[in-house]
Design a protein around this motif. Structure first.
Motif, PDB file in Angstrom:
ATOM      1  N   ARG A 159      20.365  67.172  21.745  1.00 20.88           N
ATOM      2  CA  ARG A 159      19.108  67.931  21.720  1.00 20.88           C
ATOM      3  C   ARG A 159      18.480  67.938  23.121  1.00 20.88           C
ATOM      4  O   ARG A 159      18.340  66.895  23.745  1.00 20.88           O
ATOM      5  CB  ARG A 159      18.148  67.296  20.710  1.00 20.88           C
ATOM      6  N   LYS A 160      18.128  69.105  23.610  1.00 16.02           N
ATOM      7  CA  LYS A 160      17.502  69.338  24.911  1.00 16.02           C
ATOM      8  C   LYS A 160      18.451  69.047  26.070  1.00 16.02           C
ATOM      9  O   LYS A 160      18.591  69.853  26.987  1.00 16.02           O
ATOM     10  CB  LYS A 160      16.193  68.548  25.057  1.00 16.02           C
ATOM     11  N   ARG A 161      19.058  67.877  26.083  1.00 21.24           N
ATOM     12  CA  ARG A 161      20.061  67.551  27.096  1.00 21.24           C
ATOM     13  C   ARG A 161      21.369  67.306  26.356  1.00 21.24           C
ATOM     14  O   ARG A 161      21.561  66.264  25.724  1.00 21.24           O
ATOM     15  CB  ARG A 161      19.638  66.322  27.898  1.00 21.24           C
ATOM     16  N   ASP A 162      22.286  68.269  26.445  1.00 27.58           N
ATOM     17  CA  ASP A 162      23.451  68.307  25.559  1.00 27.58           C
ATOM     18  C   ASP A 162      24.641  67.544  26.149  1.00 27.58           C
ATOM     19  O   ASP A 162      25.508  68.114  26.810  1.00 27.58           O
ATOM     20  CB  ASP A 162      23.841  69.757  25.269  1.00 27.58           C
ATOM     21  N   ASP A 208      21.186  62.661  32.108  1.00 29.05           N
ATOM     22  CA  ASP A 208      21.607  63.988  32.529  1.00 29.05           C
ATOM     23  C   ASP A 208      23.064  64.212  32.125  1.00 29.05           C
ATOM     24  O   ASP A 208      23.949  63.483  32.575  1.00 29.05           O
ATOM     25  CB  ASP A 208      21.469  64.112  34.052  1.00 29.05           C
ATOM     26  N   PRO A 209      23.342  65.197  31.272  1.00 32.52           N
ATOM     27  CA  PRO A 209      24.717  65.422  30.802  1.00 32.52           C
ATOM     28  C   PRO A 209      25.712  65.711  31.912  1.00 32.52           C
ATOM     29  O   PRO A 209      26.920  65.494  31.751  1.00 32.52           O
ATOM     30  CB  PRO A 209      24.578  66.633  29.870  1.00 32.52           C
ATOM     31  N   ARG A 210      25.216  66.168  33.067  1.00 32.65           N
ATOM     32  CA  ARG A 210      26.123  66.520  34.155  1.00 32.65           C
ATOM     33  C   ARG A 210      26.880  65.314  34.694  1.00 32.65           C
ATOM     34  O   ARG A 210      27.863  65.466  35.415  1.00 32.65           O
ATOM     35  CB  ARG A 210      25.340  67.202  35.284  1.00 32.65           C
ATOM     36  N   ILE A 211      26.439  64.122  34.336  1.00 29.38           N
ATOM     37  CA  ILE A 211      27.115  62.921  34.818  1.00 29.38           C
ATOM     38  C   ILE A 211      28.566  62.868  34.346  1.00 29.38           C
ATOM     39  O   ILE A 211      29.438  62.341  35.034  1.00 29.38           O
ATOM     40  CB  ILE A 211      26.345  61.645  34.378  1.00 29.38           C
ATOM     41  N   ILE A 212      28.853  63.450  33.169  1.00 30.41           N
ATOM     42  CA  ILE A 212      30.238  63.457  32.657  1.00 30.41           C
ATOM     43  C   ILE A 212      31.148  64.214  33.621  1.00 30.41           C
ATOM     44  O   ILE A 212      32.203  63.727  34.035  1.00 30.41           O
ATOM     45  CB  ILE A 212      30.300  64.089  31.258  1.00 30.41           C
ATOM     46  N   GLY A 213      30.746  65.397  34.014  1.00 31.82           N
ATOM     47  CA  GLY A 213      31.540  66.184  34.948  1.00 31.82           C
ATOM     48  C   GLY A 213      31.687  65.505  36.301  1.00 31.82           C
ATOM     49  O   GLY A 213      32.750  65.573  36.934  1.00 31.82           O
ATOM     50  N   LYS A 214      30.605  64.859  36.767  1.00 27.93           N
ATOM     51  CA  LYS A 214      30.660  64.163  38.051  1.00 27.93           C
ATOM     52  C   LYS A 214      31.666  63.020  38.017  1.00 27.93           C
ATOM     53  O   LYS A 214      32.398  62.784  38.985  1.00 27.93           O
ATOM     54  CB  LYS A 214      29.277  63.630  38.429  1.00 27.93           C
ATOM     55  N   LEU A 215      31.712  62.302  36.911  1.00 26.06           N
ATOM     56  CA  LEU A 215      32.659  61.196  36.785  1.00 26.06           C
ATOM     57  C   LEU A 215      34.098  61.715  36.779  1.00 26.06           C
ATOM     58  O   LEU A 215      34.998  61.105  37.369  1.00 26.06           O
ATOM     59  CB  LEU A 215      32.375  60.394  35.515  1.00 26.06           C
ATOM     60  N   VAL A 216      34.314  62.848  36.138  1.00 21.73           N
ATOM     61  CA  VAL A 216      35.638  63.463  36.149  1.00 21.73           C
ATOM     62  C   VAL A 216      36.004  63.880  37.564  1.00 21.73           C
ATOM     63  O   VAL A 216      37.130  63.643  38.039  1.00 21.73           O
ATOM     64  CB  VAL A 216      35.692  64.669  35.188  1.00 21.73           C
TER      65      VAL A 216
END
Length: 334
Positions: free
Chosen positions: A243-246, A215-223
């Motif tokens: 692709r599909k999950r950016d 899930d790409p949202r993990i980057i924001g959560k880590l920040v």
């Protein structure tokens, strides 16, 4: 006869059987005696600075070990650090950055079987560490299973074999035969200045292993959690999915304010963001290539870099600076 200081930190080599399992209990002189190392190799003195399972090792402990080793080098001809194997490669990597331009050797070693148990590899490893610590080969190294490896190029590759460590993307520095003969395989690194202790670091760093479907949202959560730097273990030579999950889009959102290093899940090889279109996109998004650094070197070097700067471009420069032989950058990209 060379004077060598043995600094002990615990680990399997110092462990004894208890009701709770193997637990570090032995002091450095006990380890030396139980391992049966020849006292004629060097004039040895001992100091216990920690006695913990190396899975409990923390960045503050690396700073302590670096300071003790650097202080010891003012008096002794070499330093041996006995250490648990699980995080030994992380400690060896960080010491390679904190202890710069060493004219004398600092050698980490340990054992897969405790020093007091039958068939222990403690004798071989401790003997080899002493032999190399008595050489004139400056730097931070790991002695294990007859191999001397550059500290910032070493990774643990087995939890069961006594030959538990490999030198990653770099030749083994030296071999030591069963009878104690030392054979050098590479030449010493040319020093660029005087020996220096540079123990600044900052630890909010996260290593994320990518998997298909992440899930790409993990980057924001880590920040949001306060991490100051990320290392992404990518596919192949730096594949970052979009692709599909950016995931690429999420990296691009934060790469200008937070350093993001791309390393690879493959132990041997290089991250080359110029080879594939997917890598070029990651490079344009602001990701920093790890090139051929080990994951242990990536983690510790990013912590060390964050101790020196919070500016992403400064950190990119530090990451791509060859401090201790930990990175090779292709000539066309240097």
């Amino acid at each position: 006869m060379k004077r060598i200081l043995i600094l002990s930190t615990g680990g399997t080599i110092a462990s004894v059987k208890t009701k709770e399992g193997l637990t570090p209990k032995l002091g450095p002189e006990d380890i030396f005696v139980l391992a049966g190392v020849d006292r004629n190799i060097a004039s040895v003195e001992f100091k216990e600075i920690l006695n913990i399972d190396s899975s409990l090792m923390q960045p503050e402990d690396w700073e302590l070990i670096a300071k003790e080793a650097f202080a010891g080098l003012q008096k002794y001809d070499g330093i041996v650090v006995t250490h648990g194997t699980d995080t030994l490669a992380y400690t060896a990597s960080m010491l390679s950055f904190m202890l710069k331009n060493l004219e004398k050797p600092v050698v980490l070693t340990g054992a897969m079987i405790p020093a007091g148990m039958p068939e222990s590899d403690a004798h071989r490893n401790l003997r080899d560490a002493l032999l190399f610590a008595s050489s004139n080969f400056g730097g931070v190294f790991v002695a294990f299973a007859g191999k001397i490896m550059k500290g910032c190029r070493t990774s643990k590759v087995s939890t069961v074999r006594v030959d538990a460590f490999d030198s990653i993307n770099y030749p083994v520095v030296a071999y030591i035969s069963d009878d104690g003969k030392l054979s050098f395989n590479v030449s010493p690194t040319e020093l660029t200045g005087r020996p220096e202790l540079d123990a600044k670091w900052d630890s909010p760093v996260f290593l994320l292993k990518l998997t298909p479907g992440i899930d790409p949202r993990i980057i924001g959560k880590l920040v949001e959690m306060g991490y100051r730097g990320l290392i992404l273990e990518c596919f192949g030579s730096g594949g970052l999915p979009y692709r599909k999950r950016d995931l690429l889009k999420e990296v691009e959102k934060v790469a200008n304010t937070l350093p993001i290093i791309l390393t690879t899940q493959v132990p041997y090889g290089i991250v080359d963001l110029r080879e594939y279109e997917i890598g070029v996109r990651a490079m344009r998004a602001g990701a920093i290539s790890a090139y051929d650094m080990t994951r242990e070197a990536c983690v510790t070097k990013l912590m060390w870099a964050l101790g020196h700067s919070s500016d992403v471009e400064d950190i990119r420069r530090i990451v791509h600076m060859n401090v201790s032989g930990e990175i090779s950058i292709p000539s066309e990209e240097a």
